[in-house]
Design an enzyme around this catalytic site. Structure first.
Site, PDB file in Angstrom:
ATOM      1  CB  THR A   1      -0.762  -0.612   9.174  1.00  0.00           C
ATOM      2  OG1 THR A   1       0.387  -0.103   8.506  1.00  0.00           O
ATOM      3  CG2 THR A   1      -1.052   0.215  10.412  1.00  0.00           C
TER       4      THR A   1
ATOM      5  CD  GLU B   1       8.871 -37.329 -14.668  1.00  0.00           C
ATOM      6  OE1 GLU B   1       7.792 -37.074 -15.245  1.00  0.00           O
ATOM      7  OE2 GLU B   1       9.610 -36.449 -14.184  1.00  0.00           O
TER       8      GLU B   1
ATOM      9  CG  HIS C   1      -3.062   3.335   9.697  1.00  0.00           C
ATOM     10  ND1 HIS C   1      -3.786   3.717   8.599  1.00  0.00           N
ATOM     11  CD2 HIS C   1      -1.771   3.670   9.423  1.00  0.00           C
ATOM     12  CE1 HIS C   1      -2.984   4.253   7.699  1.00  0.00           C
ATOM     13  NE2 HIS C   1      -1.759   4.241   8.172  1.00  0.00           N
TER      14      HIS C   1
ATOM     15  CG  HIS D   1       4.100 -37.591 -20.702  1.00  0.00           C
ATOM     16  ND1 HIS D   1       3.000 -38.166 -20.114  1.00  0.00           N
ATOM     17  CD2 HIS D   1       4.148 -36.303 -20.237  1.00  0.00           C
ATOM     18  CE1 HIS D   1       2.406 -37.291 -19.326  1.00  0.00           C
ATOM     19  NE2 HIS D   1       3.080 -36.148 -19.390  1.00  0.00           N
TER      20      HIS D   1
ATOM     21  CG  ASP E   1       1.543   5.574   4.601  1.00  0.00           C
ATOM     22  OD1 ASP E   1       1.799   4.427   4.207  1.00  0.00           O
ATOM     23  OD2 ASP E   1       1.398   5.872   5.802  1.00  0.00           O
TER      24      ASP E   1
ATOM     25  CD  GLN F   1       2.269   3.481   9.405  1.00  0.00           C
ATOM     26  OE1 GLN F   1       1.569   2.588   8.949  1.00  0.00           O
ATOM     27  NE2 GLN F   1       2.354   4.674   8.825  1.00  0.00           N
TER      28      GLN F   1
ATOM     29  CD  GLU G   1       1.804  -2.462   6.075  1.00  0.00           C
ATOM     30  OE1 GLU G   1       0.982  -2.139   5.207  1.00  0.00           O
ATOM     31  OE2 GLU G   1       1.585  -2.359   7.300  1.00  0.00           O
ATOM     32  CG  HIS G   2       5.123   0.589   6.461  1.00  0.00           C
ATOM     33  ND1 HIS G   2       3.965   0.199   7.115  1.00  0.00           N
ATOM     34  CD2 HIS G   2       4.741   1.059   5.253  1.00  0.00           C
ATOM     35  CE1 HIS G   2       2.928   0.439   6.334  1.00  0.00           C
ATOM     36  NE2 HIS G   2       3.361   0.954   5.193  1.00  0.00           N
TER      37      HIS G   2
END
Length: 439
Positions: free
Chosen positions: A238, A418, A263, A423, A364, A260, A330-331
């Site tokens: 985190t 192409e 964690h 096709h 959170d 944080q 992340e945050h």
């Protein structure tokens, strides 16, 4: 306790050169990949027996069954502390409010008369959700994974979490599952849980997708199975980054960095500021606040003193924004004057928290936002978990003969350009091999 990186004085470099100057945890998923390979293949070939053996090896418990009995889920909810239940119920309520608004609806575009393309949104049929249960227990992760899957309309939802000493996932995890109506729960952790969902076993049918945070072994297993199953992200340790100016409260900033850091010893805590005075004040605040909490020596102090954490000094707000965008946290907290306007300028973050009254801890648990977010700089290209994570957009093409005739010559021209004549032939065959002239 926390290092400093001084980026003042010189012009900031661009792109990768700037990212290389910023702190980041060592998290080598590639190295872990080879270690999880035999675990995943053992589950493939031996099914539940392998899961039981791995629970004994890694979790120290011999399971009688990998599937959690319904009675255990009911009992866990009945025994849940009423205050915890009330908090979980409010977390679920707020998450549903936010995630319900994310549901996309079918839309049809009339391209030409008689020719339309409809985009319909179809939920994944079956998902396997992972809730960690190692250093800490995360019933909040149950909420954050289950709610968007349910709001997307996923019909089959299973959840895995590591077994505790009694052979069951933590009772709070079980209670959260029961609260959300998830009755298919497995006592399995780590890479073996991801393998169980990817391959299926005697007790667990295979899933189409696996989501949820976890350690490096979970991340490596997700990478191992990418292509066979869908994943949300290879979640790493985190991260919190805080962009703050001289007006920020150092007590708030220090407490948020610590929140944080608790964690994991690899958790990243980064302060970006143009105020040396604030940097000094935050450093002074860290020591007494760390001393007053728990998990100090095994998590917080290693996290704050590790190479992944730092106070980054910059010349002004514009430079600070450039740094946090390069970091892609992340945050990301914005604790500056006119924080909402500053937040609006952010391009790269998993989630942005505006001002002193929107700390990451709120996100959170009870902001209504999702806390399963991209880490390791992946916010520059990836989003957090949402209802969209569990939906697939399918285009439905509906053209009449006249509508095809109108565009047939363009299709044939492009096919021949192409060097794909078959096709074009597929178009010509519908009109007697003579392409209609453009109307």
């Amino acid at each position: 306790m926390i290092s400093r990186i001084d980026l003042r004085g010189d012009a900031l470099p661009e792109g990768p050169a700037l990212r290389d100057l910023l702190p980041r945890a060592d998290f080598d998923v590639s190295a872990a990949l080879e270690k999880v390979r035999p675990i995943c293949e053992a589950v493939h070939h031996r099914g539940d027996a392998a899961l039981i053996d791995f629970a004994e090896r890694f979790d120290g418990v011999r399971l009688e069954s990998v599937r959690v009995p319904a009675e255990a889920l009911k009992d866990a909810l009945e025994r849940l502390d009423p205050a915890v239940r009330a908090a979980l119920e409010e977390s679920v309520r707020r998450a549903r409010l936010v995630h319900r608004e994310q549901r996309r609806t079918t839309h049809t575009t009339q391209v030409v008369p008689g020719g339309s393309v409809t985009e319909k949104w179809v939920p994944v049929e079956r998902v396997g959700l992972y809730a960690p249960g190692g250093r800490s227990v995360y019933p909040s992760s149950v909420v954050m994974n289950v709610v968007p899957a349910q709001e997307a309309g996923v019909e089959s939802i299973a959840l895995a979490s590591p077994p505790q000493a009694d052979g069951l996932p933590h009772p709070t995890i079980l209670a959260a599952c029961a609260l959300l109506g998830v009755d298919e729960v497995y006592a399995a952790g780590g890479a073996q849980a991801v393998a169980m969902f990817a391959y299926g076993t005697e007790s667990c049918p295979p899933a189409n997708m696996v989501t949820g945070p976890g350690n490096i072994w979970v991340a490596a297993a997700k990478r191992y199975f990418t292509g066979r199953i869908g994943i949300d992200t290879e979640a790493g340790p985190t991260e919190i980054a805080i962009l703050a100016d001289a007006g920020a409260d150092p007590v708030h900033v220090a407490s948020d960095l610590i929140s944080q850091a608790e964690h994991d010893p690899l958790a990243a805590a980064v302060l970006v500021t143009d105020s040396a005075e604030l940097a000094d004040a935050v450093e002074r605040e860290l020591e007494p606040q760390v001393a007053a909490t728990r998990h100090v020596e095994d998590r917080i102090r290693p996290a704050l003193s590790g190479r992944q954490s730092a106070i980054v000094l910059v010349d002004g707000l514009d430079a600070g924004l450039k740094v946090v965008d390069a970091y892609g946290a992340e945050h990301l907290e914005i604790q500056t004057a006119d924080a909402a306007a500053v937040a609006d300028r952010v391009r790269n973050a998993g989630a942005v928290f505006v001002g002193p009254w929107a700390p990451v801890s709120l996100g959170d648990y009870a902001a209504g936002s999702n806390h399963v977010l991209p880490t390791g700089g992946c916010a520059c290209h990836s989003s957090g978990l949402s209802v969209q994570s569990f939906l697939r957009g399918i285009h439905v093409v509906d053209y009449t003969e006249d509508a095809l005739a109108e565009v047939a010559h363009h299709v044939v021209t492009l096919a021949e350009a192409e060097d794909l004549p078959a096709h074009g032939a597929a178009i010509k065959a519908r009109f007697g091999w003579k392409v209609p002239a453009s109307k």
